[in-house]
Design an enzyme around this catalytic site. Structure first.
Site, short mmCIF file in Angstrom:
data_model
loop_
_atom_site.label_atom_id
_atom_site.label_comp_id
_atom_site.label_asym_id
_atom_site.label_seq_id
_atom_site.Cartn_x
_atom_site.Cartn_y
_atom_site.Cartn_z
N ASP A 16 3.13 -0.62 9.26
CA ASP A 16 2.23 -0.90 8.16
C ASP A 16 1.61 0.61 7.78
O ASP A 16 0.97 1.32 8.83
CB ASP A 16 0.99 -1.64 8.72
CG ASP A 16 0.21 -2.01 7.67
OD1 ASP A 16 -0.34 -1.09 6.93
OD2 ASP A 16 -0.37 -3.02 7.39
N HIS A 17 2.17 1.22 6.73
CA HIS A 17 1.99 2.45 6.58
C HIS A 17 0.45 3.00 6.34
O HIS A 17 0.06 4.19 6.69
CB HIS A 17 2.84 3.16 5.23
CG HIS A 17 2.07 2.70 4.08
ND1 HIS A 17 2.50 1.51 3.24
CD2 HIS A 17 1.45 3.57 3.30
CE1 HIS A 17 1.81 1.53 2.33
NE2 HIS A 17 1.15 2.86 2.11
N HIS B 69 -2.17 -4.62 4.97
CA HIS B 69 -3.13 -3.10 4.78
C HIS B 69 -4.81 -3.71 4.99
O HIS B 69 -5.46 -2.94 5.85
CB HIS B 69 -2.95 -2.42 3.47
CG HIS B 69 -1.47 -2.13 3.52
ND1 HIS B 69 -0.63 -1.92 4.21
CD2 HIS B 69 -0.89 -2.17 2.10
CE1 HIS B 69 0.59 -1.68 3.66
NE2 HIS B 69 0.38 -1.65 2.57
C1 BG6 Z 1 2.63 -1.19 -0.37
C2 BG6 Z 1 2.57 -2.21 -1.34
O1 BG6 Z 1 2.59 -1.69 0.91
O2 BG6 Z 1 1.31 -0.33 -0.49
C3 BG6 Z 1 2.46 -1.60 -2.84
O3 BG6 Z 1 3.75 -3.09 -1.16
C4 BG6 Z 1 1.33 -0.73 -2.84
O4 BG6 Z 1 2.38 -2.51 -3.85
C5 BG6 Z 1 1.17 0.25 -1.79
O5 BG6 Z 1 1.24 0.12 -3.91
C6 BG6 Z 1 -0.01 0.94 -1.91
O6 BG6 Z 1 -0.05 2.08 -0.78
P1 BG6 Z 1 -0.73 3.34 -1.14
O7 BG6 Z 1 -0.31 4.31 0.18
O8 BG6 Z 1 -0.16 3.90 -2.31
O9 BG6 Z 1 -2.21 3.04 -1.22
#
Ligand code: BG6
Length: 495
Positions: free
Chosen positions: A195-196, A258
């Protein structure tokens, strides 16, 4: 005063990576050239990699090592935080990159991969085999089974580790089936669900902020906190990702992973240690304390909406009911949080890109200030934890306006940039390094994923027949979301 940038991952004690080969499945996709290869390149620049390492792109399309390297060069030059990249650096790095052509369901492609890996083991002293599944989710099971058949992963401690990208399942049952079927072919300890958001510095700092300071913990409960707002707003619409996004929607794409992670880290009890299971145990307890909403509850606590214009996006069904916005009120039924609403919202094509957690404290008694000119200006104290952009923390409190018998709100600000400079490793860089050294703290465990699906499933099934609201692009979402908070005497705080 702190002046040095954070130590790079490699300089932290006990985090030296053993020589490795990282095989990326689905290597011709966007993620590989946008995030994964630039992420490994970042670690290379930071000297966080061992001398011997190999990156092997595995995908269905036929291509040579050279053309794969060229694609990766283009991606890295565009997306690396070290851009502009010096040719000599790239030339050094690219000698570690190669391509392996194969279909995910073709056993001979795995046999030849194994031969390649064994040759690298001999020639370069590679000591660990790592596999990154940047594929569509329907291939997860197939790829891990095939790796198991050739003995590259298994249920013991010695075999290779695997990263799985999201989405992990489409609902509770499909996620559970995936957990069960993967358990037969790979040990849970070797499976890293990414989960980044957990790789973002500011999200990690939440743990430090809460538990490395003695002043917040005594306030962090239902006696003093009125409610919490968690926002992840994106300015961009669905863009070219309609094919993936339509039918998935914001609650599965963002809330299940997230936003639930942000919620659990904000609400969890102090863990016994910083070890991966201690933290994940506490996060799971939070999720378990959220009751499964009934369909009647869903009508009252969950708003879904779609931005006007979404249906004309590329690869989106003209009648699509997929939500691009979610507003949700959850309550955590435990001793710390009973009665404190947690409001969550996320959406695409909103007013701006902003992710923030706002903790709103209870209003002080007004009697004392009845005679001041603007006693209604006695705002509730707020703590803003800003995750992106302009990462920082600020505390809003009331102060007397000089020379008047009146008050106003003032802010105490901490901005990451002004204190630590702009040094901030990419989330993927951090997570790739953790994966390489075998640290699973910032990856999600099976029980965590399933608990989050339990809540999200209840929301999606409660929504089944409900109409979907619309909101203009560039707004803050539908009016219904504002009403959700107004019912409790609250409103979304402007970001
Ligand atoms: C991803 C989603 O996990 O996270 C995307 O699939 C989203 O839809 C993105 O745009 C948002 O990530 P960040 O790091 O730009 O907030």
């Amino acid at each position: 005063m702190f002046q040095e940038p954070n130590p790079s991952p490699s300089t932290q004690p006990g985090r030296n990576a053993k020589p490795f080969a990282l095989v990326i499945f689905g290597a011709s996709g966007d993620l590989t050239k946008r995030k994964l290869v630039p992420g490994v390149f970042g670690l290379f620049k930071e000297k966080a990699l061992p001398d011997q390492f190999e990156i092997i792109g595995f995908a269905r399309r036929e291509k040579s090592n050279d053309s794969f390297r060229e694609e990766m060069e283009e991606g890295t030059k565009k997306f690396s935080r070290f851009a502009p990249i010096e040719t000599s650096d790239w030339d050094n790095f690219k000698s570690h990159v190669s391509y392996h052509n194969g279909n995910f369901d073709d056993p001979t492609a795995y046999e030849s991969l194994k031969v390649k890996l064994q040759a690298l083991q001999k020639a370069k002293g590679i000591q660990q085999f790592l596999f990154y599944l940047a594929t569509a989710p329907e291939f997860f099971q197939e790829v891990v089974e095939q790796l198991n058949h050739v003995g590259l992963v298994g249920t013991g401690d010695e075999e290779g580790r695997v990263v799985i990208e999201k989405p992990f399942g489409h609902d509770y049952q499909s996620a559970k089936n995936l957990v069960t079927s993967l358990q037969d072919v790979i040990a849970e300890s070797a499976l890293y669900r990414i989960d980044h958001y957990l790789g973002k510095e500011t999200v990690q700092n939440l743990i430090y902020f809460r538990f490395a300071n003695s002043i917040y913990e005594p306030l962090w409960n239902r006696s003093l906190i009125d409610h919490v707002q968690i926002t992840v707003a994106e300015a961009e619409g669905v863009g070219t990702r309609g094919g993936y996004y339509d039918g998935v929607g914001a609650v599965r794409d963002m809330v299940q992973n997230h936003l639930m992670q942000l919620l659990t880290i904000t609400a969890m009890e102090p863990p016994g240690s910083l070890n991966s299971d201690a933290i994940r145990d506490e996060k799971v307890k939070v999720l378990k304390s959220i009751n499964t909403p009934t369909p009647e509850d869903v009508a009252k606590i969950a708003i879904r909406a779609q931005y006007e214009g979404y249906r004309s996006s590329d690869r989106v069904a003209p009648e699509s009911k997929t939500e691009t916005y979610v507003g949700l009120k959850l309550t955590i039924d435990n001793w710390r949080w009973a009665g404190v609403p947690f409001y969550l919202r996320t959406g695409k094509a909103l007013n701006k890109r902003a992710s923030e957690i706002v903790v709103v404290f209870k209003r002080p008694p007004l009697a004392l200030f009845k005679s001041t000119d603007n006693c209604e200006q006695l705002h509730r104290n707020r703590l803003h934890i800003r995750l992106q952009p302009d990462e920082g923390i600020h505390l809003r409190f009331n102060a007397k306006i000089p020379g008047k018998s009146a008050m106003g709100s003032v802010d105490m600000d901490f901005a990451y940039k002004s204190k630590f400079g702009s040094y901030s490793p990419e989330a993927y860089e951090r997570l790739l390094h953790d994966f390489i050294v075998g640290d699973s703290t910032l990856f999600t465990r099976a029980d965590e994923v399933l608990e989050a699906w339990r809540i999200v499933d209840a929301v999606t099934s409660g929504w089944a027949e409900a109409p979907i609201a619309l909101y203009p692009e560039g707004s803050w979402g539908p009016n219904e979301s504002e009403l959700l908070l107004q019912k409790d005497g609250n409103s979304w705080i402007e970001l």
